[in-house]
Enzyme design. Structure first.
Site, mmCIF file in Angstrom:
data_model
loop_
_atom_site.group_PDB
_atom_site.id
_atom_site.type_symbol
_atom_site.label_atom_id
_atom_site.label_comp_id
_atom_site.label_asym_id
_atom_site.label_seq_id
_atom_site.Cartn_x
_atom_site.Cartn_y
_atom_site.Cartn_z
ATOM 1 N N GLY A 1 15.242 -13.995 15.683
ATOM 2 C CA GLY A 1 16.522 -14.511 15.768
ATOM 3 C C GLY A 1 17.803 -13.379 16.741
ATOM 4 N N SER B 1 13.528 -10.029 14.227
ATOM 5 C CA SER B 1 12.994 -10.849 13.130
ATOM 6 C C SER B 1 12.841 -12.091 13.666
ATOM 7 C CB SER B 1 14.196 -11.094 12.321
ATOM 8 O OG SER B 1 15.118 -11.810 13.157
ATOM 9 N N GLY C 1 13.655 -3.192 15.429
ATOM 10 C CA GLY C 1 13.234 -4.062 14.005
ATOM 11 C C GLY C 1 14.054 -5.421 14.382
ATOM 12 N N GLY D 1 19.631 -6.013 14.049
ATOM 13 C CA GLY D 1 20.665 -6.897 14.271
ATOM 14 C C GLY D 1 22.141 -6.890 13.264
ATOM 15 N N LEU E 1 8.039 -6.748 11.074
ATOM 16 C CA LEU E 1 7.936 -6.448 9.877
ATOM 17 C C LEU E 1 6.380 -7.948 9.377
ATOM 18 C CD1 LEU E 1 9.920 -4.399 7.954
ATOM 19 C CD2 LEU E 1 7.744 -3.649 9.606
ATOM 20 N N CYS F 1 14.928 -5.280 -0.660
ATOM 21 C CA CYS F 1 13.993 -5.304 0.928
ATOM 22 C C CYS F 1 14.958 -4.463 1.542
ATOM 23 C CB CYS F 1 14.429 -7.107 1.251
ATOM 24 S SG CYS F 1 12.957 -7.516 2.965
ATOM 25 N N CYS G 1 14.773 -15.794 3.312
ATOM 26 C CA CYS G 1 13.654 -15.964 3.724
ATOM 27 C C CYS G 1 12.494 -16.746 2.651
ATOM 28 C CB CYS G 1 12.584 -14.945 4.253
ATOM 29 S SG CYS G 1 11.819 -13.454 3.068
ATOM 30 N N ASP H 1 20.271 -12.706 16.411
ATOM 31 C CA ASP H 1 20.505 -11.264 16.110
ATOM 32 C C ASP H 1 20.196 -9.261 16.625
ATOM 33 O OD1 ASP H 1 23.634 -12.382 15.309
ATOM 34 O OD2 ASP H 1 22.548 -12.617 13.375
#
Length: 372
Positions: free
Chosen positions: A33, A31, A29, A141, A55, A116, A215, A35
């Protein structure tokens, strides 16, 4: 095969994986970022066949959305791996946005991150990996660790080595199916090491600033601004426990238990929010001692590292992400509930937030704090 450019970097990954970790396919996954970028890069360097997955949760700015998708796509190009984007906006709307709006409207303070993780991220990611890509493993991460207990036959969720970044609190609701198929490559690392690894790999996210807010807060400027888009102002009274009116407010959704700032009340002693009555549209305030409680009830329980006990157990209970876990007794009740009795009264026990209990570094279980 590992990317030659990545493999040439002089970065030590010792301790991230056990020697018997299988080298196979994994969906990571992303994002956008640092990590998640390092999680993907380390797995790739270890010989995993990595597929990136992002996502799409909402429109507009926000690390997990438009900007994040661009950075995630760039990372996959750097690593030479496939990148998939899944439109999860409807799932996010139903499970997070609607969940938050309903909760705040009822005078509680929902915790969106654990909700989430379970409903929007991990379970759907694993489903997509299996059904669409034919891959059985996922990775993220997050700063947490997993180990298998051969005695009990359960996967245990552990705190990260870097306690200042530990995110196990937000992962308490993951079930055994997810825990058996997920990897946390950063669980043994400190944040400073993560950035060093990113720099060693030459990743463009190495110096990317870390997100400091939810977020939805990043996308809307503040939680109040987000909620005001969905909940109309409704003027009401700020009262003390006797019912004496001390001031006015523009909506109970602007307040949370333990809040001190923004009350607009002059008083001889500092006042804190100690109750929210959505039915009567009242914010109840009191002195700090009145915001302390010795116990609370918790529902929607997920027993993680141990099976559901039939007798009370001693544990260290954490009632907020940044709070210190404190000694308490966890008492099983009928149904999917427990009562937590703290050794010392706790300040600002907030309905809607998670109570998560540990035995040292091992997360035993968790659930949602009920209204008192």
């Amino acid at each position: 095969m590992p990317n030659p450019r990545i493999s040439q970097q002089n970065v030590s990954l010792e301790g991230i994986f056990d020697d018997d970790t299988p080298m196979n396919k994994v969906v990571v996954g992303l994002s956008g970022g640092v990590d998640s970028s390092v999680a993907a890069a380390t797995l790739h360097d270890q010989g995993y066949d990595v597929v990136g997955l992002t996502l799409w949760l909402m429109k507009g700015k926000g690390q997990c959305c438009s900007e994040g998708m661009v950075d995630a796509a760039k990372l996959c190009e750097e690593l030479g791996i496939p990148h998939h984007i899944v439109d999860s906006r409807d799932v996010f709307q139903e499970n997070i946005v609607d969940y938050l709006v309903a909760g705040y409207g009822e005078g509680i303070t929902p915790l969106p991150c654990s909700q989430c993780n379970k409903a929007v991220k991990f379970t759907p990611m694993l489903k997509y990996a299996r059904e669409t890509l034919g891959i059985e493993k996922i990775a993220t991460g997050h700063y947490a660790r997993i180990r298998f207990d051969e005695t009990t036959g359960r996967y245990q969720l552990l705190r990260a080595i870097d306690r200042s970044k530990d995110q196990s609190y937000f992962l308490y609701d993951l079930d055994q199916t997810v825990l058996s198929q997920v990897l946390f490559p950063l669980g043994e690392k400190h944040k400073t090491e993560t950035r060093q690894i990113a720099a060693g790999f030459g990743l463009h996210t190495a110096d990317k600033p870390e997100s400091q807010d939810l977020c939805l807060v990043e996308a809307n400027g503040s939680m109040q601004a987000f909620l005001d888009k969905y909940i109309a102002p409704r003027q009401g009274e700020i009262v003390d426990q006797s019912g004496k009116v001390l001031g006015q407010h523009e909506g109970v959704h602007h307040y949370t238990i333990g809040q001190r700032k923004g009350l607009g009340i002059a008083h001889s002693e500092p006042l804190y929010v100690i109750g929210l009555d959505a039915v009567m549209n009242r914010v109840i305030v009191g002195e700090r001692s009145q915001a302390q409680n010795p116990e609370c009830n918790v529902s929607r329980i997920n027993w993680v590292s141990i099976a559901q006990p039939t007798a009370p157990i001693k544990a260290e209970v954490q009632i907020r992400y940044r709070s210190t876990a404190t000694p308490a007794t966890v008492i099983p009740l009928e149904g999917d509930r427990v009562r937590i009795v703290f050794d010392e009264p706790q300040f600002s026990i907030t309905p809607g937030q998670a109570a998560v209990w540990y035995d040292g570094e091992v997360l035993l279980g968790g659930g949602i704090i009920e209204r008192g």
